[in-house]
Scaffold this motif. Structure first.
Motif, PDB file in Angstrom:
ATOM      1  N   GLU A  68       0.770  -1.246   0.000  1.00  0.00           N
ATOM      2  CA  GLU A  68       0.000   0.000   0.000  1.00  0.00           C
ATOM      3  C   GLU A  68       0.799   1.293   0.000  1.00  0.00           C
ATOM      4  O   GLU A  68       0.229   2.377   0.071  1.00  0.00           O
ATOM      5  CB  GLU A  68      -0.956  -0.002   1.201  1.00  0.00           C
ATOM      6  N   HIS A  69       2.111   1.228  -0.106  1.00  0.00           N
ATOM      7  CA  HIS A  69       2.897   2.471  -0.052  1.00  0.00           C
ATOM      8  C   HIS A  69       2.384   3.511  -1.051  1.00  0.00           C
ATOM      9  O   HIS A  69       2.172   4.674  -0.713  1.00  0.00           O
ATOM     10  CB  HIS A  69       4.372   2.199  -0.378  1.00  0.00           C
ATOM     11  N   GLY A  70       2.213   3.073  -2.308  1.00  0.00           N
ATOM     12  CA  GLY A  70       1.821   4.011  -3.354  1.00  0.00           C
ATOM     13  C   GLY A  70       0.441   4.600  -3.137  1.00  0.00           C
ATOM     14  O   GLY A  70       0.195   5.766  -3.473  1.00  0.00           O
ATOM     15  N   TYR A  71      -0.464   3.812  -2.554  1.00  0.00           N
ATOM     16  CA  TYR A  71      -1.843   4.272  -2.382  1.00  0.00           C
ATOM     17  C   TYR A  71      -1.928   5.439  -1.394  1.00  0.00           C
ATOM     18  O   TYR A  71      -2.652   6.410  -1.621  1.00  0.00           O
ATOM     19  CB  TYR A  71      -2.737   3.122  -1.920  1.00  0.00           C
ATOM     20  N   ILE A  72      -1.185   5.351  -0.308  1.00  0.00           N
ATOM     21  CA  ILE A  72      -1.269   6.425   0.680  1.00  0.00           C
ATOM     22  C   ILE A  72      -0.577   7.686   0.169  1.00  0.00           C
ATOM     23  O   ILE A  72      -1.010   8.798   0.451  1.00  0.00           O
ATOM     24  CB  ILE A  72      -0.694   5.965   2.047  1.00  0.00           C
ATOM     25  N   ILE A  73       0.489   7.514  -0.632  1.00  0.00           N
ATOM     26  CA  ILE A  73       1.149   8.676  -1.225  1.00  0.00           C
ATOM     27  C   ILE A  73       0.223   9.348  -2.241  1.00  0.00           C
ATOM     28  O   ILE A  73       0.074  10.570  -2.258  1.00  0.00           O
ATOM     29  CB  ILE A  73       2.479   8.265  -1.878  1.00  0.00           C
ATOM     30  N   ALA A  74      -0.428   8.533  -3.074  1.00  0.00           N
ATOM     31  CA  ALA A  74      -1.352   9.096  -4.068  1.00  0.00           C
ATOM     32  C   ALA A  74      -2.591   9.693  -3.415  1.00  0.00           C
ATOM     33  O   ALA A  74      -3.277  10.520  -4.025  1.00  0.00           O
ATOM     34  CB  ALA A  74      -1.758   8.016  -5.076  1.00  0.00           C
ATOM     35  N   ARG A  75      -2.878   9.310  -2.194  1.00  0.00           N
ATOM     36  CA  ARG A  75      -4.012   9.884  -1.462  1.00  0.00           C
ATOM     37  C   ARG A  75      -3.685  11.282  -0.948  1.00  0.00           C
ATOM     38  O   ARG A  75      -4.582  11.996  -0.481  1.00  0.00           O
ATOM     39  CB  ARG A  75      -4.399   8.959  -0.306  1.00  0.00           C
ATOM     40  N   GLY A  76      -2.413  11.668  -1.032  1.00  0.00           N
ATOM     41  CA  GLY A  76      -2.036  13.020  -0.644  1.00  0.00           C
ATOM     42  C   GLY A  76      -1.189  13.107   0.605  1.00  0.00           C
ATOM     43  O   GLY A  76      -0.877  14.203   1.078  1.00  0.00           O
ATOM     44  N   VAL A  77      -0.795  11.963   1.158  1.00  0.00           N
ATOM     45  CA  VAL A  77       0.083  11.959   2.325  1.00  0.00           C
ATOM     46  C   VAL A  77       1.523  12.138   1.837  1.00  0.00           C
ATOM     47  O   VAL A  77       1.945  11.490   0.884  1.00  0.00           O
ATOM     48  CB  VAL A  77      -0.064  10.649   3.122  1.00  0.00           C
ATOM     49  N   GLU A  78       2.262  13.007   2.496  1.00  0.00           N
ATOM     50  CA  GLU A  78       3.641  13.277   2.102  1.00  0.00           C
ATOM     51  C   GLU A  78       4.480  12.003   2.187  1.00  0.00           C
ATOM     52  O   GLU A  78       4.300  11.175   3.086  1.00  0.00           O
ATOM     53  CB  GLU A  78       4.249  14.357   2.991  1.00  0.00           C
ATOM     54  N   ALA A  79       5.427  11.884   1.265  1.00  0.00           N
ATOM     55  CA  ALA A  79       6.259  10.680   1.215  1.00  0.00           C
ATOM     56  C   ALA A  79       7.148  10.549   2.447  1.00  0.00           C
ATOM     57  O   ALA A  79       7.451   9.426   2.883  1.00  0.00           O
ATOM     58  CB  ALA A  79       7.108  10.683  -0.050  1.00  0.00           C
ATOM     59  N   GLY A  80       7.569  11.665   3.029  1.00  0.00           N
ATOM     60  CA  GLY A  80       8.466  11.630   4.183  1.00  0.00           C
ATOM     61  C   GLY A  80       7.917  10.845   5.354  1.00  0.00           C
ATOM     62  O   GLY A  80       8.578   9.921   5.855  1.00  0.00           O
ATOM     63  N   PRO A  81       6.711  11.169   5.847  1.00  0.00           N
ATOM     64  CA  PRO A  81       6.135  10.400   6.956  1.00  0.00           C
ATOM     65  C   PRO A  81       5.881   8.929   6.612  1.00  0.00           C
ATOM     66  O   PRO A  81       5.915   8.074   7.500  1.00  0.00           O
ATOM     67  CB  PRO A  81       4.819  11.131   7.245  1.00  0.00           C
ATOM     68  N   VAL A  82       5.622   8.639   5.328  1.00  0.00           N
ATOM     69  CA  VAL A  82       5.430   7.243   4.929  1.00  0.00           C
ATOM     70  C   VAL A  82       6.751   6.487   5.044  1.00  0.00           C
ATOM     71  O   VAL A  82       6.821   5.382   5.602  1.00  0.00           O
ATOM     72  CB  VAL A  82       4.871   7.148   3.492  1.00  0.00           C
ATOM     73  N   MET A  83       7.829   7.090   4.537  1.00  0.00           N
ATOM     74  CA  MET A  83       9.138   6.449   4.649  1.00  0.00           C
ATOM     75  C   MET A  83       9.562   6.345   6.110  1.00  0.00           C
ATOM     76  O   MET A  83      10.158   5.339   6.525  1.00  0.00           O
ATOM     77  CB  MET A  83      10.172   7.234   3.845  1.00  0.00           C
ATOM     78  N   ALA A  84       9.244   7.366   6.906  1.00  0.00           N
ATOM     79  CA  ALA A  84       9.580   7.323   8.330  1.00  0.00           C
ATOM     80  C   ALA A  84       8.904   6.135   9.010  1.00  0.00           C
ATOM     81  O   ALA A  84       9.480   5.497   9.899  1.00  0.00           O
ATOM     82  CB  ALA A  84       9.168   8.626   9.009  1.00  0.00           C
TER      83      ALA A  84
END
Length: 277
Positions: A68-84
């Motif tokens: 789901e990495h790509g889905y949350i990024i495409a939903r508008g969540v910044e990539a930084g907190p996802v990678m964190a």
């Protein structure tokens, strides 16, 4: 491309490329043992992801599986907190407690990835029931892999969604393999969009490499679910560039098949379309 907003098209391309670079770096960091746990990448499925997410409204909810990495990024969540989150940091989207498979953002109505295959199905169906019961706008999109359509919760959820006419779209990413088993070997009906026929549920299949085709199909079924309270299935035929997870050596696929799949890179295809237009 006729009638499309050029800036929006470029934004789709940007999102696809951002997801590709994010996943490449995530794979690199996992290999270096900087990321722990399991890690499933969206490499090759970027058009499927961006097309789906472009069709959703802010009031919609999305439940995903563990890829789901790509889905949350495409939903508008910044990539930084996802990678964190992948690194287990407090600054991650789940405060470092969820990792790769359990991303979550309540503000964006991103209701998490689920490590148990099909674990999101009953929850998404229940959320759709809640929307209808409370008379709220919006729909629920439940994303899953192809093999999820073989479990009991799939049939139970579809039965209730059809019976109660819930505003939900079941989105199947068919990348051809449930781990190492082909769809043809694991499903008596390999055309997965037809598997709602038992419940008289509408289904469609779309080319997951075409971001605009995915977007338009998702928009159409979203409107159907929102306005007519008719649940539906959307199957996006896609291709994952690597094995099921980062640690999967991918020896069960023919090298020539992988070569041909990579040659149909959705990012390169879309870049060519944009250039030509």
């Amino acid at each position: 491309m006729a009638g499309e907003d050029p800036e929006q098209l470029k934004n789709y391309y940007y999102q696809m490329l951002l997801i590709r670079r994010f996943e490449e770096r995530a794979g690199e960091m996992y290999t270096k043992a900087k990321i722990g746990g399991y890690c499933h990448l969206n490499l090759g499925e970027e058009a499927t992801i961006v097309g789906l997410m472009a069709a959703l409204a802010p009031e919609d909810y999305i439940f995903t599986n563990y890829r789901e990495h790509g889905y949350i990024i495409a939903r508008g969540v910044e990539a930084g907190p996802v990678m964190a989150e992948l690194f287990g940091k407090e600054t991650g989207v789940s405060r470092g407690r969820g990792g790769s498979m359990h991303l979550f953002d309540a503000e964006k109505h991103f209701m998490g990835g689920y490590a148990i295959v099909g674990g999101q199905l009953p929850l998404a169906t229940g959320a759709a029931y809640a929307l209808k019961y409370q008379g709220k706008d919006g729909v629920v999109v439940c994303q899953m892999g192809d093999a999820t359509t073989n479990i009991g919760a799939w049939h139970e959820s579809l039965n209730l969604a059809a019976l109660w006419k819930l505003p939900v779209v079941y989105f199947i990413v068919n990348n051809g393999y449930g781990m190492g088993t082909t769809v043809d070997e694991g499903a008596a009906e390999p055309e997965l969009y037809k598997r709602g026929a038992t419940f008289r549920m509408h289904g469609e299949r779309v080319d997951g490499r075409d971001v605009l085709a995915v977007r338009d199909a998702a928009l159409r079924l979203r409107e159907r679910a929102q306005n007519e309270k008719e649940p539906a299935i959307l199957e996006a035929v896609s291709f994952r560039f690597r094995g099921h997870s980062v640690i999967d050596a991918d020896r069960y696929r023919d090298p020539e098949e992988v070569k041909q799949g990579r040659a149909q890179d959705p990012i390169s295809l879309f870049a060519h379309q944009l250039t030509e237009a």
